[in-house]
Design an enzyme around this catalytic site. Structure first.
Site, PDB file in Angstrom:
ATOM      1  N   SER A 123      62.665 -53.079  32.964  1.00  0.00           N
ATOM      2  CA  SER A 123      63.602 -52.144  33.599  1.00  0.00           C
ATOM      3  C   SER A 123      64.860 -52.823  34.121  1.00  0.00           C
ATOM      4  O   SER A 123      64.827 -53.971  34.598  1.00  0.00           O
ATOM      5  CB  SER A 123      62.875 -51.489  34.773  1.00  0.00           C
ATOM      6  OG  SER A 123      63.794 -50.879  35.650  1.00  0.00           O
ATOM      7  N   GLU A 125      66.023 -52.141  36.839  1.00  0.00           N
ATOM      8  CA  GLU A 125      65.775 -52.391  38.272  1.00  0.00           C
ATOM      9  C   GLU A 125      65.583 -53.884  38.539  1.00  0.00           C
ATOM     10  O   GLU A 125      65.715 -54.342  39.671  1.00  0.00           O
ATOM     11  CB  GLU A 125      64.519 -51.647  38.725  1.00  0.00           C
ATOM     12  CG  GLU A 125      64.751 -50.234  39.194  1.00  0.00           C
ATOM     13  CD  GLU A 125      65.505 -50.136  40.513  1.00  0.00           C
ATOM     14  OE1 GLU A 125      65.046 -50.712  41.503  1.00  0.00           O
ATOM     15  OE2 GLU A 125      66.565 -49.498  40.539  1.00  0.00           O
ATOM     16  N   TYR A 147      58.800 -52.263  43.288  1.00  0.00           N
ATOM     17  CA  TYR A 147      58.765 -51.869  41.870  1.00  0.00           C
ATOM     18  C   TYR A 147      59.536 -52.885  41.017  1.00  0.00           C
ATOM     19  O   TYR A 147      59.024 -53.381  40.003  1.00  0.00           O
ATOM     20  CB  TYR A 147      59.378 -50.467  41.706  1.00  0.00           C
ATOM     21  CG  TYR A 147      59.637 -50.086  40.263  1.00  0.00           C
ATOM     22  CD1 TYR A 147      58.626 -49.588  39.459  1.00  0.00           C
ATOM     23  CD2 TYR A 147      60.913 -50.240  39.697  1.00  0.00           C
ATOM     24  CE1 TYR A 147      58.868 -49.243  38.124  1.00  0.00           C
ATOM     25  CE2 TYR A 147      61.159 -49.895  38.378  1.00  0.00           C
ATOM     26  CZ  TYR A 147      60.144 -49.400  37.597  1.00  0.00           C
ATOM     27  OH  TYR A 147      60.377 -49.079  36.284  1.00  0.00           O
TER      28      TYR A 147
HETATM   29  P1  NAP Z   1      56.624 -41.727  33.967  1.00  0.00           P
HETATM   30  O1  NAP Z   1      57.125 -40.425  33.442  1.00  0.00           O
HETATM   31  O2  NAP Z   1      56.481 -41.902  35.450  1.00  0.00           O
HETATM   32  O3  NAP Z   1      55.208 -42.015  33.292  1.00  0.00           O
HETATM   33  C1  NAP Z   1      54.345 -43.034  33.760  1.00  0.00           C
HETATM   34  C2  NAP Z   1      53.054 -42.998  32.956  1.00  0.00           C
HETATM   35  O4  NAP Z   1      52.199 -44.051  33.425  1.00  0.00           O
HETATM   36  C3  NAP Z   1      52.260 -41.696  33.092  1.00  0.00           C
HETATM   37  O5  NAP Z   1      51.752 -41.363  31.822  1.00  0.00           O
HETATM   38  C4  NAP Z   1      51.114 -42.113  34.031  1.00  0.00           C
HETATM   39  O6  NAP Z   1      49.939 -41.373  33.837  1.00  0.00           O
HETATM   40  C5  NAP Z   1      50.873 -43.539  33.563  1.00  0.00           C
HETATM   41  N1  NAP Z   1      50.091 -44.354  34.509  1.00  0.00           N
HETATM   42  C6  NAP Z   1      50.433 -44.674  35.775  1.00  0.00           C
HETATM   43  N2  NAP Z   1      49.475 -45.457  36.304  1.00  0.00           N
HETATM   44  C7  NAP Z   1      48.513 -45.637  35.372  1.00  0.00           C
HETATM   45  C8  NAP Z   1      47.262 -46.348  35.328  1.00  0.00           C
HETATM   46  N3  NAP Z   1      46.797 -47.032  36.370  1.00  0.00           N
HETATM   47  N4  NAP Z   1      46.546 -46.322  34.192  1.00  0.00           N
HETATM   48  C9  NAP Z   1      46.978 -45.623  33.136  1.00  0.00           C
HETATM   49  N5  NAP Z   1      48.137 -44.926  33.115  1.00  0.00           N
HETATM   50  C10 NAP Z   1      48.895 -44.937  34.221  1.00  0.00           C
HETATM   51  O7  NAP Z   1      57.544 -42.932  33.456  1.00  0.00           O
HETATM   52  P2  NAP Z   1      58.643 -42.954  32.275  1.00  0.00           P
HETATM   53  O8  NAP Z   1      59.953 -42.533  32.824  1.00  0.00           O
HETATM   54  O9  NAP Z   1      58.095 -42.320  31.066  1.00  0.00           O
HETATM   55  O10 NAP Z   1      58.772 -44.535  32.044  1.00  0.00           O
HETATM   56  C11 NAP Z   1      57.904 -45.219  31.145  1.00  0.00           C
HETATM   57  C12 NAP Z   1      57.878 -46.688  31.480  1.00  0.00           C
HETATM   58  O11 NAP Z   1      59.187 -47.230  31.380  1.00  0.00           O
HETATM   59  C13 NAP Z   1      57.425 -47.030  32.901  1.00  0.00           C
HETATM   60  O12 NAP Z   1      56.749 -48.262  32.845  1.00  0.00           O
HETATM   61  C14 NAP Z   1      58.716 -47.186  33.678  1.00  0.00           C
HETATM   62  O13 NAP Z   1      58.523 -48.025  34.799  1.00  0.00           O
HETATM   63  C15 NAP Z   1      59.586 -47.823  32.609  1.00  0.00           C
HETATM   64  N6  NAP Z   1      61.028 -47.587  32.717  1.00  0.00           N
HETATM   65  C16 NAP Z   1      61.494 -46.324  32.810  1.00  0.00           C
HETATM   66  C17 NAP Z   1      62.861 -46.101  32.845  1.00  0.00           C
HETATM   67  C18 NAP Z   1      63.428 -44.717  32.934  1.00  0.00           C
HETATM   68  O14 NAP Z   1      64.611 -44.585  33.268  1.00  0.00           O
HETATM   69  N7  NAP Z   1      62.669 -43.670  32.616  1.00  0.00           N
HETATM   70  C19 NAP Z   1      63.745 -47.194  32.754  1.00  0.00           C
HETATM   71  C20 NAP Z   1      63.213 -48.478  32.634  1.00  0.00           C
HETATM   72  C21 NAP Z   1      61.851 -48.664  32.595  1.00  0.00           C
HETATM   73  P3  NAP Z   1      49.608 -40.023  34.693  1.00  0.00           P
HETATM   74  O15 NAP Z   1      50.226 -38.908  33.921  1.00  0.00           O
HETATM   75  O16 NAP Z   1      48.129 -40.021  34.704  1.00  0.00           O
HETATM   76  O17 NAP Z   1      50.226 -40.202  36.064  1.00  0.00           O
HETATM   77  N1  GDD Z   2      64.976 -40.070  43.554  1.00  0.00           N
HETATM   78  C1  GDD Z   2      66.067 -39.798  44.270  1.00  0.00           C
HETATM   79  N2  GDD Z   2      66.090 -38.679  45.055  1.00  0.00           N
HETATM   80  N3  GDD Z   2      67.131 -40.632  44.195  1.00  0.00           N
HETATM   81  C2  GDD Z   2      68.246 -40.317  44.907  1.00  0.00           C
HETATM   82  C3  GDD Z   2      68.317 -39.182  45.719  1.00  0.00           C
HETATM   83  C4  GDD Z   2      67.183 -38.312  45.800  1.00  0.00           C
HETATM   84  O1  GDD Z   2      67.176 -37.298  46.499  1.00  0.00           O
HETATM   85  N4  GDD Z   2      69.559 -39.134  46.268  1.00  0.00           N
HETATM   86  C5  GDD Z   2      70.219 -40.200  45.833  1.00  0.00           C
HETATM   87  N5  GDD Z   2      69.429 -40.931  45.010  1.00  0.00           N
HETATM   88  C6  GDD Z   2      69.803 -42.204  44.354  1.00  0.00           C
HETATM   89  C7  GDD Z   2      68.824 -43.347  44.617  1.00  0.00           C
HETATM   90  O2  GDD Z   2      69.073 -43.925  45.913  1.00  0.00           O
HETATM   91  C8  GDD Z   2      69.144 -44.270  43.449  1.00  0.00           C
HETATM   92  O3  GDD Z   2      70.225 -45.116  43.789  1.00  0.00           O
HETATM   93  C9  GDD Z   2      69.604 -43.322  42.336  1.00  0.00           C
HETATM   94  O4  GDD Z   2      69.781 -42.036  42.942  1.00  0.00           O
HETATM   95  C10 GDD Z   2      68.622 -43.182  41.163  1.00  0.00           C
HETATM   96  O5  GDD Z   2      67.330 -42.913  41.680  1.00  0.00           O
HETATM   97  P1  GDD Z   2      66.110 -42.463  40.711  1.00  0.00           P
HETATM   98  O6  GDD Z   2      66.518 -41.336  39.853  1.00  0.00           O
HETATM   99  O7  GDD Z   2      64.915 -42.268  41.599  1.00  0.00           O
HETATM  100  O8  GDD Z   2      65.933 -43.699  39.726  1.00  0.00           O
HETATM  101  P2  GDD Z   2      65.913 -45.281  39.947  1.00  0.00           P
HETATM  102  O9  GDD Z   2      67.202 -45.815  39.424  1.00  0.00           O
HETATM  103  O10 GDD Z   2      65.508 -45.649  41.314  1.00  0.00           O
HETATM  104  O11 GDD Z   2      64.709 -45.733  38.999  1.00  0.00           O
HETATM  105  C11 GDD Z   2      64.586 -45.208  37.677  1.00  0.00           C
HETATM  106  O12 GDD Z   2      65.269 -46.041  36.767  1.00  0.00           O
HETATM  107  C12 GDD Z   2      64.752 -47.370  36.644  1.00  0.00           C
HETATM  108  C13 GDD Z   2      65.634 -48.112  35.639  1.00  0.00           C
HETATM  109  O13 GDD Z   2      66.756 -48.608  36.282  1.00  0.00           O
HETATM  110  C14 GDD Z   2      63.092 -45.122  37.352  1.00  0.00           C
HETATM  111  O14 GDD Z   2      62.922 -44.432  36.128  1.00  0.00           O
HETATM  112  C15 GDD Z   2      62.472 -46.491  37.208  1.00  0.00           C
HETATM  113  O15 GDD Z   2      61.119 -46.355  36.748  1.00  0.00           O
HETATM  114  C16 GDD Z   2      63.305 -47.284  36.179  1.00  0.00           C
HETATM  115  O16 GDD Z   2      62.770 -48.563  35.990  1.00  0.00           O
END
Ligand code: NAP
Ligand code: GDD
Length: 321
Positions: A123, A125, A147
């Site tokens: 990520s 992050e 995280y």
């Molecule tokens: P998500 O919607 O939160 O999905 C997370 C998945 O992980 C769900 O299927 C959840 O299952 C499963 N899980 C959590 N804990 C588990 C455990 N102990 N054993 C088995 N399964 C488990 O996340 P996403 O947005 O699709 O992201 C996918 C991956 O990419 C994550 O690793 C996230 O950190 C990473 N990532 C995401 C972003 C982004 O912007 N979306 C960016 C960079 C990296 P349940 O349905 O059972 O909860």
């Molecule tokens: N969730 C949330 N809720 N975020 C808020 C809010 C609110 O009400 N208001 C402002 N924010 C700001 C957060 O402080 C952060 O700076 C930004 O919006 C994005 O927050 P999220 O959408 O929760 O995502 P994230 O950037 O913290 O994390 C996501 O992206 C990562 C990749 O950079 C997640 O998908 C992570 O799993 C992923 O790794």
């Protein structure tokens, strides 16, 4: 037919990746953890084509058995505790899932068959308090949450198993990617669902935290293709996947309200409790390595993404009643 295991198949990315790999004629196995109610909302339309396997990132023997029984060609590790604010409330559990969980899968692969290819969902992050703009594969990490710290561990253990055991293991450093299937607590979906509810007269306030944070937001459907491409190369490597553009939360809010012809200032309320103990102020990725080697590029613009998500939430809420 190639066999693939997707962990986190019930999540946003898991659903898009499963769709994509089915279209590539893969036999798709979805790892799910046991729950008292099924959680298949995002994969309802394809669930008959997926074979589900019960295992958990916390339980090493369940992972070993799963990999031994299925003998996949590729494993995509998308499962994680992925919500940043929860990682301050549950730092130890986040480390167990998001950091050590990666080692458990890699160990299982090492024990059973080192030829299985592995993708780790890393990520942006990890860049946290950024040390370089834009961020690329060589930019040093400075994570700002439990995280982010866990993801740095996951990244380096992936690199380490590649270098120690010659496992084809790739770390995809993905910047934020969104879609109509995004979890409701993430800011983009919280905004688009809030806007749709306001437009339909179901509420008149949207509570948000820091509007000044900037992110590089892309479309999840594009990003899962990059994961696949990484595992099809001759050599395993790590790649940044991003759009190269950065926008503030405020810009996202403005565009989302504009889509329904409303002014955000009439509805958005700042809630200080939603600010984070340590913030990632600005992310923007340089995806030139992915473009050069994988031939990958994003196809959905920021405005198209916002509009897609607002339209989808309006449609869903209208259909529900
Ligand atoms: P998500 O919607 O939160 O999905 C997370 C998945 O992980 C769900 O299927 C959840 O299952 C499963 N899980 C959590 N804990 C588990 C455990 N102990 N054993 C088995 N399964 C488990 O996340 P996403 O947005 O699709 O992201 C996918 C991956 O990419 C994550 O690793 C996230 O950190 C990473 N990532 C995401 C972003 C982004 O912007 N979306 C960016 C960079 C990296 P349940 O349905 O059972 O909860
Ligand atoms: N969730 C949330 N809720 N975020 C808020 C809010 C609110 O009400 N208001 C402002 N924010 C700001 C957060 O402080 C952060 O700076 C930004 O919006 C994005 O927050 P999220 O959408 O929760 O995502 P994230 O950037 O913290 O994390 C996501 O992206 C990562 C990749 O950079 C997640 O998908 C992570 O799993 C992923 O790794």
């Amino acid at each position: 037919m190639k066999k693939v295991i997707i962990t986190g198949i019930t999540g946003q990315d898991g659903s898009y990746l499963a769709e994509f790999l089915l279209s590539k004629n893969y036999r798709v196995y979805g790892m799910v953890r046991r729950s008292s109610t099924e959680n298949f909302e995002r994969i309802e339309h394809i669930k008959d084509k997926i074979e589900f396997y019960h295992a958990d990132l916390l339980d090493f023997s369940s992972l070993v058995e799963m990999i031994d029984e299925i003998r996949p060609d590729e494993v995509y590790n998308l499962a994680a505790q992925s919500f940043v604010p929860t990682s301050w409330k549950q730092p130890i559990l986040t480390g167990e899932f998001t950091a050590l969980g990666v080692t458990r899968i890699l160990e299982a692969i090492k024990l059973i068959d080192k030829k299985i290819k592995f993708y780790q969902a890393s990520s942006s992050e990890m860049f946290g308090k950024v040390l370089e703009i834009p961020q690329k594969e060589t930019t040093p990490f400075y994570p700002r949450s439990p995280y982010g710290v866990s993801k740095v561990y996951g990244h380096f253990i992936t690199v380490n198993y590649r270098e120690s055991y010659d496992i084809f293991a790739c770390s995809g450093i993905l910047f934020n990617h969104e879609s109509p299937r995004r979890g409701r607590e993430f800011v983009t979906r919280k905004i688009t669902e809030g806007v749709a509810k306001i437009k339909l007269g179901m509420t008149d306030k949207l509570y948000l935290g820091n509007l000044d944070a900037k992110r590089d937001w892309g479309y999840a459907g594009d990003y899962v293709k990059a994961m696949y491409l990484m595992l099809q190369q001759e050599k395993a490597s790590d790649y940044v996947i991003a759009t190269g553009e950065t926008h503030s939360v405020k810009e996202f809010v403005q565009l989302a309200f504009e889509r329904v012809s409303l002014d955000y200032k009439d509805f958005v309320v700042i809630d200080k409790t939603l600010f984070r103990p340590a913030e990632v102020d600005q992310l923007v990725g340089d995806y030139s390595k992915a473009k050069r080697i994988l031939g990958w590029e994003p196809t959905v613009s920021f405005k198209e993404l916002v509009n897609m998500m607002v339209d989808s939430d309006l449609e869903k809420l209208k259909n529900n009643g």
